[in-house]
Motif scaffolding. Sequence first.
Motif, PDB file in Angstrom:
ATOM      1  N   MET A   1       0.845  -1.152   0.000  1.00 48.56           N
ATOM      2  CA  MET A   1       0.000   0.000   0.000  1.00 48.56           C
ATOM      3  C   MET A   1       0.896   1.222   0.000  1.00 48.56           C
ATOM      4  N   THR A   2       0.627   2.127  -0.740  1.00 49.03           N
ATOM      5  CA  THR A   2       1.449   3.322  -0.915  1.00 49.03           C
ATOM      6  C   THR A   2       2.434   3.550   0.217  1.00 49.03           C
ATOM      7  N   ASP A   3       2.787   4.484   0.790  1.00 53.94           N
ATOM      8  CA  ASP A   3       3.896   4.619   1.724  1.00 53.94           C
ATOM      9  C   ASP A   3       3.641   4.051   3.109  1.00 53.94           C
ATOM     10  N   ASP A   4       2.570   3.358   3.314  1.00 50.65           N
ATOM     11  CA  ASP A   4       2.264   2.761   4.605  1.00 50.65           C
ATOM     12  C   ASP A   4       3.061   1.476   4.787  1.00 50.65           C
ATOM     13  N   PRO A   5       3.323   1.101   6.045  1.00 48.76           N
ATOM     14  CA  PRO A   5       3.915  -0.220   6.244  1.00 48.76           C
ATOM     15  C   PRO A   5       2.917  -1.292   5.807  1.00 48.76           C
ATOM     16  N   VAL A   6       3.403  -2.470   5.538  1.00 52.20           N
ATOM     17  CA  VAL A   6       2.539  -3.560   5.080  1.00 52.20           C
ATOM     18  C   VAL A   6       1.440  -3.814   6.109  1.00 52.20           C
ATOM     19  N   LYS A   7       0.228  -3.903   5.631  1.00 52.70           N
ATOM     20  CA  LYS A   7      -0.919  -4.147   6.510  1.00 52.70           C
ATOM     21  C   LYS A   7      -1.142  -5.644   6.642  1.00 52.70           C
ATOM     22  N   ASN A   8      -1.691  -6.036   7.781  1.00 54.46           N
ATOM     23  CA  ASN A   8      -1.937  -7.448   8.048  1.00 54.46           C
ATOM     24  C   ASN A   8      -3.209  -7.965   7.403  1.00 54.46           C
ATOM     25  N   TYR A   9      -4.134  -7.070   7.067  1.00 51.98           N
ATOM     26  CA  TYR A   9      -5.430  -7.462   6.526  1.00 51.98           C
ATOM     27  C   TYR A   9      -5.820  -6.490   5.421  1.00 51.98           C
ATOM     28  N   LEU A  10      -6.754  -6.908   4.563  1.00 58.35           N
ATOM     29  CA  LEU A  10      -7.236  -6.056   3.483  1.00 58.35           C
ATOM     30  C   LEU A  10      -8.759  -6.007   3.496  1.00 58.35           C
ATOM     31  N   GLU A  11      -9.298  -4.804   3.367  1.00 60.02           N
ATOM     32  CA  GLU A  11     -10.747  -4.599   3.258  1.00 60.02           C
ATOM     33  C   GLU A  11     -11.103  -4.649   1.778  1.00 60.02           C
ATOM     34  N   VAL A  12     -12.053  -5.512   1.422  1.00 62.90           N
ATOM     35  CA  VAL A  12     -12.395  -5.739   0.025  1.00 62.90           C
ATOM     36  C   VAL A  12     -13.901  -5.581  -0.174  1.00 62.90           C
ATOM     37  N   ALA A  13     -14.268  -4.814  -1.199  1.00 65.72           N
ATOM     38  CA  ALA A  13     -15.675  -4.719  -1.615  1.00 65.72           C
ATOM     39  C   ALA A  13     -15.885  -5.812  -2.656  1.00 65.72           C
ATOM     40  N   VAL A  14     -16.884  -6.651  -2.471  1.00 63.29           N
ATOM     41  CA  VAL A  14     -17.118  -7.775  -3.377  1.00 63.29           C
ATOM     42  C   VAL A  14     -18.336  -7.538  -4.257  1.00 63.29           C
ATOM     43  N   SER A  15     -18.327  -8.173  -5.440  1.00 62.87           N
ATOM     44  CA  SER A  15     -19.492  -8.073  -6.319  1.00 62.87           C
ATOM     45  C   SER A  15     -20.483  -9.172  -5.968  1.00 62.87           C
ATOM     46  N   ALA A  16     -21.129  -8.966  -4.846  1.00 63.64           N
ATOM     47  CA  ALA A  16     -22.151  -9.873  -4.330  1.00 63.64           C
ATOM     48  C   ALA A  16     -23.128  -9.013  -3.522  1.00 63.64           C
ATOM     49  N   PRO A  17     -24.330  -9.477  -3.320  1.00 67.66           N
ATOM     50  CA  PRO A  17     -25.315  -8.677  -2.577  1.00 67.66           C
ATOM     51  C   PRO A  17     -25.018  -8.660  -1.074  1.00 67.66           C
ATOM     52  N   ILE A  18     -23.941  -7.971  -0.719  1.00 65.91           N
ATOM     53  CA  ILE A  18     -23.520  -7.825   0.685  1.00 65.91           C
ATOM     54  C   ILE A  18     -23.399  -6.332   0.962  1.00 65.91           C
ATOM     55  N   ASN A  19     -23.921  -5.886   2.091  1.00 69.76           N
ATOM     56  CA  ASN A  19     -23.958  -4.459   2.400  1.00 69.76           C
ATOM     57  C   ASN A  19     -22.721  -3.925   3.107  1.00 69.76           C
ATOM     58  N   ARG A  20     -21.635  -4.700   3.134  1.00 67.89           N
ATOM     59  CA  ARG A  20     -20.418  -4.232   3.814  1.00 67.89           C
ATOM     60  C   ARG A  20     -19.200  -4.818   3.124  1.00 67.89           C
ATOM     61  N   SER A  21     -18.049  -4.252   3.435  1.00 71.19           N
ATOM     62  CA  SER A  21     -16.808  -4.814   2.909  1.00 71.19           C
ATOM     63  C   SER A  21     -16.434  -6.042   3.733  1.00 71.19           C
ATOM     64  N   LEU A  22     -15.593  -6.886   3.157  1.00 71.80           N
ATOM     65  CA  LEU A  22     -15.126  -8.086   3.841  1.00 71.80           C
ATOM     66  C   LEU A  22     -13.628  -7.978   4.071  1.00 71.80           C
ATOM     67  N   THR A  23     -13.124  -8.668   5.069  1.00 69.59           N
ATOM     68  CA  THR A  23     -11.712  -8.620   5.412  1.00 69.59           C
ATOM     69  C   THR A  23     -11.043  -9.917   4.969  1.00 69.59           C
TER      70      THR A  23
END
Length: 75
Positions: A1-23
């Motif tokens: 991720m740009t100048d940030d240290p490596v993150k342990n998790y990623l927030e992902v928006a999925v193409s499915a009928p879900i009202n929130r992002s998934l980790t």
Amino acid sequence: MTDDPVKNYLEVAVSAPINRSLTYLPPADGEPQIMPGMRVLVPLGGRKITGYVLAGADAAPAGQRLKKIRVENIL
């Protein structure tokens, strides 16, 4: 991720009928670096679906079993 240290998790928006992002967990070492806006494949309900990385995260939701994402080749 740009100048940030490596993150342990990623927030992902999925193409499915879900009202929130998934980790998800980042891919294994040696795979391309994941950045916000990238298209990825994520496991969801026994299949792989397209998702878009929103951001990195330092913590995951409690009690959630996390799976690794995979970078999708964009041609």
